[in-house]
Write a protein that holds these residues in place. Structure first.
Motif, mmCIF file in Angstrom:
data_model
loop_
_atom_site.group_PDB
_atom_site.id
_atom_site.type_symbol
_atom_site.label_atom_id
_atom_site.label_comp_id
_atom_site.label_asym_id
_atom_site.label_seq_id
_atom_site.Cartn_x
_atom_site.Cartn_y
_atom_site.Cartn_z
ATOM 1 N N UNK A 198 0.923 -1.053 -0.089
ATOM 2 C CA UNK A 198 -0.059 -0.014 0.057
ATOM 3 C C UNK A 198 0.922 1.278 -0.107
ATOM 4 N N UNK A 199 0.434 2.093 -0.676
ATOM 5 C CA UNK A 199 1.093 3.634 -0.867
ATOM 6 C C UNK A 199 1.030 4.392 0.634
ATOM 7 N N UNK A 200 0.146 4.006 1.549
ATOM 8 C CA UNK A 200 0.042 4.366 2.632
ATOM 9 C C UNK A 200 1.037 4.242 3.646
ATOM 10 N N UNK A 201 1.860 3.243 3.245
ATOM 11 C CA UNK A 201 3.059 3.111 4.066
ATOM 12 C C UNK A 201 4.038 4.188 3.925
ATOM 13 N N UNK A 202 4.233 5.048 2.734
ATOM 14 C CA UNK A 202 5.030 6.257 2.668
ATOM 15 C C UNK A 202 4.146 7.342 2.775
ATOM 16 N N UNK A 203 2.900 7.408 2.577
ATOM 17 C CA UNK A 203 2.122 8.760 2.687
ATOM 18 C C UNK A 203 1.579 9.160 3.923
ATOM 19 N N UNK A 204 1.251 8.097 4.976
ATOM 20 C CA UNK A 204 0.873 8.422 6.152
ATOM 21 C C UNK A 204 1.897 8.763 7.140
ATOM 22 N N UNK A 205 3.230 8.398 7.057
ATOM 23 C CA UNK A 205 4.255 8.827 8.074
ATOM 24 C C UNK A 205 4.349 10.411 7.666
ATOM 25 N N UNK A 206 4.209 10.684 6.449
ATOM 26 C CA UNK A 206 4.697 12.084 5.860
ATOM 27 C C UNK A 206 3.566 12.993 6.291
ATOM 28 N N UNK A 207 2.387 12.551 6.233
ATOM 29 C CA UNK A 207 1.085 13.265 6.384
ATOM 30 C C UNK A 207 1.113 13.568 8.338
ATOM 31 N N UNK A 208 1.525 12.523 8.735
ATOM 32 C CA UNK A 208 1.570 12.481 10.357
ATOM 33 C C UNK A 208 2.568 13.440 10.729
ATOM 34 N N UNK A 248 3.262 -6.797 10.995
ATOM 35 C CA UNK A 248 3.821 -7.083 9.814
ATOM 36 C C UNK A 248 4.952 -6.184 9.586
ATOM 37 N N UNK A 249 5.104 -5.133 10.296
ATOM 38 C CA UNK A 249 6.152 -3.830 10.198
ATOM 39 C C UNK A 249 6.093 -3.415 8.867
ATOM 40 N N UNK A 250 5.005 -3.049 8.431
ATOM 41 C CA UNK A 250 5.082 -2.623 7.055
ATOM 42 C C UNK A 250 5.699 -1.109 6.850
ATOM 43 N N UNK A 251 5.806 -0.427 8.240
ATOM 44 C CA UNK A 251 6.026 1.132 8.106
ATOM 45 C C UNK A 251 7.628 1.191 8.263
ATOM 46 N N UNK A 252 8.337 1.810 7.415
ATOM 47 C CA UNK A 252 9.823 2.005 7.617
ATOM 48 C C UNK A 252 10.038 2.788 8.636
#
Length: 1221
Positions: free
Chosen positions: A43-53, A127-131
């Motif tokens: 999912x693209x959310x793994x990249x966009x969510x940390x930035x938006x957060x 599942x540790x999908x977020x870097x």
């Protein structure tokens, strides 16, 4: 809502975060967890969510910083404007602005709570999908701004949990998330005091090693870590102690500060705290580097060893040894034995031989703890030489000149033999034990002989010592008859221990004849232990009742008095009531049978039966059985069999316990016993018999008959004195004549001439008999029940009239005539008691005049309701004055003044009589009533002064001087009475509560004189009162000083009494303090011009009191409770000015501004948790500006003390823990 969030998450992460902030933290947790954990790796959310957060957090923090700058509460304080109509509108606008700022700030903080939750859910994704590198900027931004979130505990906790998860998962950049997070976690553990927080700190301990503790910026964290060293929670939990040990290895500087903190706690620390410090130091010593270990050994432990030797007190030396115990208890650990030898060997041996006995004693304690002191690296020969040296010094110290050293040496040697018996040469063992048993057991010091027995009892715990002690213990048999009770009790304990060891026979240590003699004649505590020792032999519970009774009969026949004493304690040592009832039947049947019992045996059986009946009478069912077992005929037969006085008195005791019917014959015998009383004052055996007869008369309601007979004996002697010496016979009062209804028609003189007939006797024999009767009357007055019977007897006045005649004849007794002195003392005491009782009743009637026709009495009951008397005193006084004035000629002002003055003179004379008689020791039983009279009298004086002032009466100078002289005398006598009461008080017999009430009223009197008369009179009065100030102070704090267990209960009692009657002097004190505060502000506003001083003499008096209190910290603590209790009452009454005035006096003048810790003021600190939180609560709730200002002033005064003990000593939390446990 979940659908909307899911939809927003698919469309835009920014929109998702905005939607999430509309939820509360509690409701959002499960929903957000489901949505975020459903995100997959692709999912693209793994990249966009940390930035938006990150962007959302950054924006929120920027808003929060702007609001912080705009918040007036964070601006520098400005001078408060005075209230006026012109500032009202401006104040209202400011209030609205403040509310808006606060609301916006709370909204931003709530958003950040949601962002922190989202960040944590991303970090712990299954599942540790977020870097981690994508999440780190947002997480670090939250971490770095933790200081902004200090007002929001929920947000701070969420951020802390986030950082903890990051560190625990060992994610990239974890070292960037500790500088703010770790201090927060440590501070939280110190504040909330929860074990789980301590565990979290310990788990994260490796993170602390990343700090540079030599950098100045780390000072705050270093202070937090040092605070952990004095935290009870860290010291009593396993993880806490491990973490404290870890702290010691962080840096050299931290280690030095930790050691300094531990050293400062040693003189005051509790046992558990000091033992925990020892364990912490040992753990640290095990793991730290060599340089750190050297600092612990040479820089700290060596100083502790020397301090333990040269400590100025036993308590300090024991505290130091507790810390060293952390190493002594781990001697098996590699290197500890070598360390202890290195620390102790250079100093301990020479210290054992110095001239200072205190140093020798401390060194001996240390040697016993270190024993055997040896170098593990040395050869066997050197070890044996060193061991011999230690035994040589121990043997030398057994004969030390100082008893305390000998005590420690004896008990220490026995302890060493108990622990190391196997490795000590047999010759050394024999030598030490022989010296202890043959020499030390005969020591001139009681405590040394006692230590011998205590040491032997401890040594018997090692079975290897039994064979040697079998031979030596019989040499201790002389101690069973030692002159000291504690030694005899220890011998009894030793025999009880030997009884339970199979290889010993206790009767070889102390022969049976000696034991029976001790049982018959020794103290009850010793006799009870001997009874327990002999129970298995002479009344075994495992045998049938018949066999047990036969064995007890054998004991009675062998030693009658020992058997009778055995029966006294047999129930308390476990015998059943059923078996004792059977034993009573057996004893009675033996006495009534013709079983060739000698006189002593019969006496022993009867005394034993009396003791058994006394034990059985506690159970109603056995009481009825006893009544059936002792019919009147059987009692008469038993009395006939009792040929000795003690045997007969035992029958009297039995009858008085079970109260059988128809005992007229026994009462006749009792009457003969009490009548034939010549020489009884020196015959202890006959005294016990007469007391038994008295008890029987009381139990059979025949006391008046006995007392009348004794009175007639006295009348006969008085009549012979009248005939022989021509003395005047006093007449009986009319009231007494009316009481004796049947004899009221007989003339009084006839009573003196017609006395019951007895055979003719000499005057000396009659006089001896009168002395015996006087002794009986004195003895009867000592017991409460018999005293009431004497005072209620119809013959009381006749007996004292007779005693008066006899005493006048024997006015000048010879020194060789002690019975007369004893008799005369009884007469004087009895007459004075009656006079005092009558006088106090009269004064009560005087104070109660006009009170609806009722006049009470000053009750002898110490629980008499004094508060009611105090409350009604003012009303009674006003009514009595009104009645007096109306009865006077025209009720003129002058006449009323004269009446008041005369009444004060009369009551001052009464007070003088009371105090002088009390000082001579006559009225110990009237102490409470005398205090109550004085209390009411002082209140009357204060009321009279106030009435004259309120009526604006003009008093003549001569009368004013007389009143002032009367006031000074009354004050002096009242203060002297307080002195006498306090002198006779102790913790076991504390002074009555009226003592503190009287002290308060005497201070009220001083205030009243300055208020109602003039400052000049007050100044002269204070000069007269100055010698008694110390007594007033002690009486004020007597409730706390004499309270053994200084707990919150004393504070509550003090507060309750102040609520009933609030002292006026405390009100004036608060008023003067408030004037001082206002004068300070006035001088600032008026360029130094102050208002005239109020109550100048009272302020000088308080200055004297403060000086005296500062000289004794414990008394200051007790008296300070009164001020704090009064402040609490003021809080309850919403009188915040009173609270401010009293606490300003306490904090500024009594304790002092410099002492912000209230060092040593334990009782005052106990009351602080009741006051300070209430002040904060009232401050928040109070809307009126003046009240809020007063409460703010109080809070400023108490806040340093409160904060110090909350965060530094944690005293209040410890008190709460103790109260909960």
């Amino acid at each position: 809502m979940e659908k909307r969030l899911r939809s927003s998450l698919q469309s835009s992460t920014e929109e998702f975060l905005v939607s999430a902030t509309k939820l509360t933290l509690k409701s959002a947790k499960q929903t957000l967890k489901t949505l975020i954990h459903s995100i997959t790796q692709s999912s693209n959310l793994t990249k966009t969510l940390p930035l938006s957060l990150y962007n959302s957090i950054s924006h929120s923090i920027e808003l929060l910083q702007n609001e912080r700058l705009a918040d007036p509460a964070k601006s520098p304080p400005t001078k408060r404007l005075r209230r006026s109509s012109r500032t009202g509108k401006s104040t209202s606008n400011n209030s609205d602005n403040n509310d808006n700022v606060t609301a916006r700030k709370e909204s931003v903080l709530e958003n950040l709570q949601i962002y922190s939750l989202v960040a944590q859910l991303c970090v712990i994704h299954p599942k540790h999908v977020f870097s981690p590198s994508d999440l780190l900027p947002a997480v670090q931004l939250l971490h770095d701004n933790l200081i902004l979130f200090e007002s929001d505990l929920v947000l701070s906790l969420e951020v802390a949990n986030l950082c903890e998860s990051w560190w625990r998962d060992d994610l990239e950049g974890k070292e960037m998330l500790i500088s703010q997070f770790l201090p927060l976690l440590v501070s939280r553990s110190l504040t909330l005091k929860k074990k789980v927080d301590v565990h979290r700190v310990y788990v994260l301990r490796d993170a602390f090693a990343l700090f540079d503790f030599d950098d100045e910026s780390i000072e705050d964290l270093k202070l937090l870590l040092i605070r952990c060293m004095i935290s009870p929670l860290y010291l009593k939990t396993e993880d806490g102690r491990k973490f404290l040990a870890f702290i010691c290895g962080l840096s050299q500087q931290v280690l030095k500060e930790v050691l300094a903190m531990i050293k400062s706690q040693i003189p005051f620390g509790r046992k558990s705290m000091l033992e925990a410090y020892g364990e912490v130091l040992f753990r640290a010593w095990k793991v730290v580097e060599e340089g750190f270990r050297k600092e612990i050994e040479d820089g700290f432990l060596q100083g502790l060893v020397e301090g333990a030797i040269h400590a100025s007190s036993k308590g300090l030396a024991a505290s130091i040894r507790r810390v060293l115990g952390g190493f002594m208890n781990q001697r098996t650990f590699d290197g500890v034995e070598k360390l202890l030898f290195k620390l102790a060997e250079p100093v301990i041996f020479r210290s054992l031989q110095v001239a200072n006995s205190n140093v020798r004693q401390n060194s001996l304690h240390l040697l016993l703890d270190f024993f055997p002191l040896e170098d593990p690296d040395s050869t066997k020969e050197l070890k044996d030489t060193l061991l011999d040296k230690q035994f040589f010094l121990l043997e030398k110290l057994l004969m030390d000149d100082f008893p305390d050293v000998r005590i420690v040496a004896v008990e220490g040697c026995c302890r060493i033999l108990h622990l190391f018996w196997e490795i000590i040469p047999s010759s050394t063992i024999t030598k030490i034990l022989t010296k202890i048993i043959d020499d030390i057991s005969h020591d001139i010091c009681n405590e040394v002989r006692l230590s011998t027995l205590n040491g032997i009892i401890y040594l018997l715990g090692n079975p290897l010592s039994h064979e040697v002690l079998k031979v030596l213990l019989p040499r201790l048999r002389h101690l069973i008859v030692d002159s000291v009770l504690s030694v005899r009790l220890a011998v009894a304990d030793l025999l009880l221990l030997l009884r339970d060891i199979r290889t010993f026979q206790f009767n070889k240590v102390a022969g049976l004849d000696v034991l029976l003699s001790t049982l018959a004649n020794d103290h009850s505590q010793v006799a009870q232990k001997i009874t327990r020792l002999l129970m298995p032999s002479y009344f075994p519970s495992k045998m049938n009742i018949e066999e047990a009774c036969n064995r007890c009969v054998s004991l009675m026949k062998r030693s009658p008095m020992a058997g009778a004493r055995f029966c006294e304690f047999v129930l308390s040592e476990g015998a059943s009531l059923k078996s004792l009832m059977e034993l009573v039947r057996v004893f009675i049947s033996l006495v009534l049978s013709n079983n060739k019992l000698d006189t002593d045996q019969i006496e022993g059986f009867l005394v034993g039966v009396a003791n058994l009946c006394n034990s059985l009478a506690s159970e109603p069912c056995y009481m009825n059985a006893l009544k059936e077992l002792f019919p009147c005929s059987k009692v008469k037969c038993l009395f006939a069999a009792a040929s000795t006085g003690r045997g007969q008195s035992s029958i009297f005791d039995i009858v008085s316990i079970i109260s059988p019917n128809n005992v007229v014959g026994l009462l006749d015998d009792c009457m003969g016993l009490v009548s034939n009383c010549g020489g009884i004052s020196e015959d202890l055996e006959r005294q016990a018999e007469v007391r038994s007869a008295h008890k029987l008369f009381l139990s059979c309601n025949a006391f008046n008959v006995m007392f009348e007979a004794l009175t007639k004996l006295l009348q006969k002697v008085a009549y012979r004195c009248h005939v022989k010496f021509d003395t005047e016979i006093p007449k009986q009062s009319a009231s007494s004549t009316k009481r004796k209804k049947s004899k009221s028609s007989v003339k009084v003189s006839a009573k003196w001439k017609h006395v019951s007939g007895r055979k003719s006797s000499s005057f000396e024999e009659d006089y001896s008999m009168a002395v015996g009767v006087a002794w009986q009357m004195k003895d009867l007055l000592l017991s409460e029940d018999s005293r009431k019977a004497v005072l209620g007897s119809e013959s009381l006045e006749l007996s004292f009239l007779a005693l008066k005649v006899i005493s006048e004849v024997m006015e000048a007794p010879k020194k060789s005539d002690p019975p007369l002195t004893q008799y005369d003392t009884v007469r004087k005491l009895s007459v004075l008691d009656l006079a005092m009782d009558h006088l106090l009743n009269c004064t009560e009637q005087l104070f109660g005049a006009g009170d609806s026709g009722k006049s009470g009495t000053l009750s002898a009951d110490p629980e008499h309701d004094q508060s009611k008397m105090a409350q009604s005193c003012g009303k009674r006084i006003r009514e009595s004055q009104r009645d007096a004035s109306s009865s006077s000629d025209g009720g003129s002002v002058y006449t009323r003044q004269k009446i008041t003055l005369n009444k004060m003179k009369m009551l001052t004379a009464v007070l003088k009589f009371i105090v002088d008689s009390t000082a001579m020791g006559f009225f110990s039983d009237f102490r409470g009533r005398c205090l109550k009279f004085t209390l009411v009298y002082i209140q009357y004086i204060i009321s009279a002064l106030g009435k004259q002032y309120s009526d604006k009466l003009q008093i003549k100078d001569e009368d004013l001087k007389e009143i002032f002289v009367c006031l000074k005398s009354s004050f002096s006598y009242a203060a002297k009475l307080l002195n006498l009461v306090l002198r006779d008080s102790s913790k076991s017999s504390p002074p009555p509560t009226e003592a503190s009430d009287l002290a308060n009223d005497l201070l009220d009197l001083i205030v009243s004189i300055e208020l109602y008369m003039s400052p000049g009179y007050a100044a002269r009065f204070i000069v007269a009162a100055k010698p008694w100030l110390s007594d007033l102070i002690l009486a004020l704090g007597s409730a706390c000083i004499f309270n053994e267990c200084r707990t919150e209960g004393t504070y509550v009692t003090t507060s309750d009494r102040i609520k009933l009657h609030f002292p006026s002097w405390l009100l004036i004190l608060a008023k003067t303090e408030l004037n001082e505060i206002s004068n300070v502000h006035s001088q600032e506003d008026r360029n130094g011009v102050s208002e005239p001083e109020q109550y100048p003499e009272f302020k000088k008096l308080m200055g004297m009191i403060v000086s005296l209190l500062k000289g004794n910290r414990s008394v200051l603590d007790a008296v300070g409770v009164i001020f704090l209790s009064s402040s609490m009452v003021g809080l309850e009454r919403k009188d915040f000015g009173l609270v401010l005035g009293l606490l300003h006096f306490v904090c500024v003048k009594l304790v002092g501004v410099d002492d912000r810790e209230w060092t040593g003021l334990d009782m005052m600190l106990v009351s602080l948790p009741d006051i300070y939180p209430q002040i904060e609560k009232e401050t928040e709730e109070q809307s009126q500006e003046d009240e809020r200002m007063a409460l703010d002033g109080v809070r400023v005064l108490l806040e340093p003390v409160w904060m110090y003990h909350v965060y530094e000593t944690e005293r209040f939390s410890m008190m709460e823990d103790e109260m909960e446990s």
